[in-house]
Design an enzyme around this catalytic site. Structure first.
Site, PDB file in Angstrom:
ATOM      1  CE  LYS A  75      -3.563  -2.337   2.765  1.00  0.00           C
ATOM      2  NZ  LYS A  75      -4.321  -2.306   4.047  1.00  0.00           N
ATOM      3  CG  HIS A  76       0.139   4.541  -2.482  1.00  0.00           C
ATOM      4  ND1 HIS A  76       1.201   4.529  -3.366  1.00  0.00           N
ATOM      5  CD2 HIS A  76      -0.977   4.340  -3.238  1.00  0.00           C
ATOM      6  CE1 HIS A  76       0.754   4.348  -4.597  1.00  0.00           C
ATOM      7  NE2 HIS A  76      -0.561   4.223  -4.546  1.00  0.00           N
TER       8      HIS A  76
END
Length: 656
Positions: free
Chosen positions: A289-290
């Site tokens: 995920k970011h």
């Protein structure tokens, strides 16, 4: 009879020889292409089966969890807080060690124990994604009794014992003990990665083995011998039958594009495959995920790499088109039209509302990935268009490793890029933002000790809200969960577009190196390595080799200049590896990443539009299992690789 037998044998041998020649020609024509579907299928089957059979699933919750009425979710563990202090109630606070300068958040209130042998117990769930910092306060006095750091494991069962220390009655000791060991939730990823890597290596070695003359000769002789015997002993081997494989037959071979650099498409495909995987969820692992704010995860790599290689393709394609004598006016029109289409498609994709009724124009998100690509493409392509110069023949023959012709010939472009970067720096660090400190780069929310809750992104966020409005920005930025941000913020906003233009121009520079020093492998690799080192040193200076303490931290949400230099450094390093391996030595064809790289727009748009449809998504038996999410995401990603391969074989490409 003897003459007829000899004639039949000779005709059979000629037919076998021609058949063998056809097979060899077909093998050479297909080359690495034929391994595509097999490798993609093996990657799909091997990764899924290995993750299914060898990796642990979600551990069943113990009876203790049910009695305490705590339902554990993904990336959580059970913590039982034991208060053994008579007459003292406790308040336990928590924060993640990944949350920079964050205020503590209340986790649980624990009443005082009624009897010495029966402490009060409060069950809570805690995050396992990063390390945790726990602070225990006395409720009555609001003072810190103890503080400790601990990394909990997924679905583990722990106890926090708060009691009087043996060294003194007024001292409090806090200890964490493990009641039940956690599961190794990272094992499915490790297995899937190793299986995929092993299959790529195995197929590459097989291709290398088949390319050896001795192996090819042995295969040809074996096939020819069997074919000859079969034709002699068969009644169908009649001399009167029309023979399409006569001595005059020349097998048709596929013409490959000698000028197309396969490493560029491979790099683009690598970024795209990773993008599809992380957009589909990446197994719900935090590193797919970011990042919440500063720092890098795998998900933060893919978009800038795509921007970089887009810049490389801009110069390669523009050079090819103009050298063919294409009208400049026609080329400019194509640049404008393509940019317009990218922006329009991007707006449509980020505002689906398929099942939510009519689209409300008041809440249309304007920025997005394709919109950023469209604007970046337009600026960089127009810049190269107006200052484009033919590559002189003397340049391609120059052998000096110290030549800077690829840079000095582009001084107007470099001057423009440096001006744009100066604008980014000036706006970022000197633009006054109401209610926020000038030059603020933080996430707002509970970060920076909660002093600036509405200052998310500093000048970048302020400019977007001023120009576009809150309702037209991304409403769920990656900082929301960890930093509890309260304002909309768009990672593809206006100010960050400047640095995406810079990144694309660095990709243009890579393309110029490939064209200016064509067929000079040493010169190309030397320049790739030099750019890698220069950009890496700039990143070291800007970040001080720290996630949060540098002058300009690496930040995907801001598209900070350190983010651009770091990811460009990585991009040059990847080209440094891919160019000799794929294009010079031919040790790897780029399979399976080459095929999505040849049809990037279709794969990107398709995976976004069909994300929630079968076979790319289905209902999982256990929604809280990393393993099941990983299997689903691997299958979906592999399917897009297969789709790209089929379209490649059918010569179907979506070009805009």
């Amino acid at each position: 009879m003897t003459g007829g037998s000899s004639s039949r044998r000779r005709r059979a041998e000629e037919r076998s020889s021609a058949a063998g020649t056809e097979r060899n020609s077909r093998r050479e024509a297909v080359g690495g292409m034929g391994a595509g579907p097999a490798l993609a299928a093996l990657l799909l089957a091997g990764s899924v089966l290995s993750a299914t059979l060898l990796a642990p699933g979600r551990r069943a919750e113990p009876d203790l969890d049910e009695k305490r009425n705590v339902e554990l979710k993904m990336d959580q563990a059970l913590l039982l807080i034991h208060n053994e202090l008579l007459g003292t109630s406790l308040t336990v606070y928590w924060k993640s060690d990944d949350c920079y300068q964050c205020t503590f958040q209340p986790l649980a209130n624990v009443s005082h124990g009624g009897k010495p042998a029966k402490p009060s117990v409060a069950p809570v769930s805690v995050s396992t994604q990063h390390g945790s910092i726990l602070q225990v306060n006395s409720t009555s006095e609001e003072r810190a009794a103890c503080r400790l750091e601990y990394k909990f494991g997924e679905f583990g069962n722990y106890s926090l014992l708060v009691q009087h220390a043996s060294s003194g009655a007024n001292k409090i000791a806090c200890d964490i003990i493990v009641n039940e060991n956690p599961v190794d939730s990272n094992l499915p990823v490790s297995i899937a990665f190793l299986v995929g890597l092993a299959l790529i290596v195995a197929v590459s070695l097989l291709r290398l083995l088949l390319s050896l003359d001795d192996v090819n000769n042995w295969i040809s002789k074996t096939i020819a011998s069997r074919e000859t015997d079969r034709l002699i002993n068969s009644e169908l081997g009649s001399p009167s039958r029309a023979d399409p494989l006569s001595a005059d037959y020349q097998p048709e071979t596929r013409r490959s594009s000698a000028n197309r650099l396969r490493c560029v498409d491979t790099f683009r495909g690598l970024a795209l495959v990773l993008m599809v995987f992380v957009n589909y969820g990446g197994g719900k692992y935090w590193y797919f995920k970011h990042s919440s704010w500063n720092g890098l995860t795998v998900a933060d790599l893919v978009f800038p790499w795509f921007v970089f290689i887009m810049g490389t393709s801009i110069f390669l394609s523009m050079t090819s088109i103009l050298q063919r004598g294409c009208s400049k006016l026609k080329l400019l029109g194509k640049i404008v039209w393509r940019s317009f289409l990218l922006i329009c498609i991007g707006v449509i994709i980020v505002n689906p509302n398929y099942c939510l009724g009519p689209l409300s124009w008041d809440k249309v998100r304007i920025p997005g990935v394709l919109q950023r690509l469209g604007v970046t493409y337009f600026v960089v392509a127009v810049l190269e268009f107006f200052f484009w110069k033919p590559v002189p023949d003397s340049c391609t023959l120059e052998s000096s490793c110290f030549s800077l012709r690829d840079i000095t010939s582009s001084w107007p472009q470099w001057l423009t890029i440096l001006t744009l970067e100066s604008i980014w720096l000036a706006l970022t660090f000197f633009l006054p933002v109401p209610g926020c400190p000038t030059g603020y780069l933080g996430p707002g929310g509970i970060g920076d000790l909660g002093k600036y809750p509405h200052c998310t992104g500093g000048a970048a966020g302020y400019i977007d809200r001023l120009l576009l409005g809150d309702n037209h920005l991304y409403q769920h930025p990656s900082s929301t969960v960890l930093y509890h941000t309260e304002v909309a913020y768009d990672p593809e906003g206006v100010l960050g577009t400047i640095n995406s233009i810079v990144m694309a121009f660095l990709g243009v520079q890579a393309g110029k190196i490939l064209v200016y020093y064509k067929d000079q492998t040493k010169a190309i690799l030397t320049r790739f390595a030099a750019w890698c080192c220069i950009l890496g040193l700039i990143s070291i200076v800007l970040t001080k080799v720290s996630a949060n303490e540098g002058f300009i931290p690496i930040n995907k949400n801001l598209w900070s200049i350190s983010y651009v230099t770091t990811l460009s450094c990585f991009a040059f390093f990847i080209l440094l590896i891919l160019y000799p391996v794929v294009d010079v030595k031919g040790l790897w064809t780029g399979t399976p990443f080459f095929y999505p790289g040849m049809n990037s727009i279709l794969v990107y748009v398709g995976h976004e539009v069909l994300e929630n449809y079968f076979p790319f998504q289905w209902k999982l038996a256990d929604e809280q299992s990393h393993k099941e999410h990983l299997i689903q995401n691997i299958v979906a990603t592999a399917l897009w690789v297969l789709i790209a391969y089929v379209l490649y074989k059918k010569k179907l490409f979506w070009k805009i």
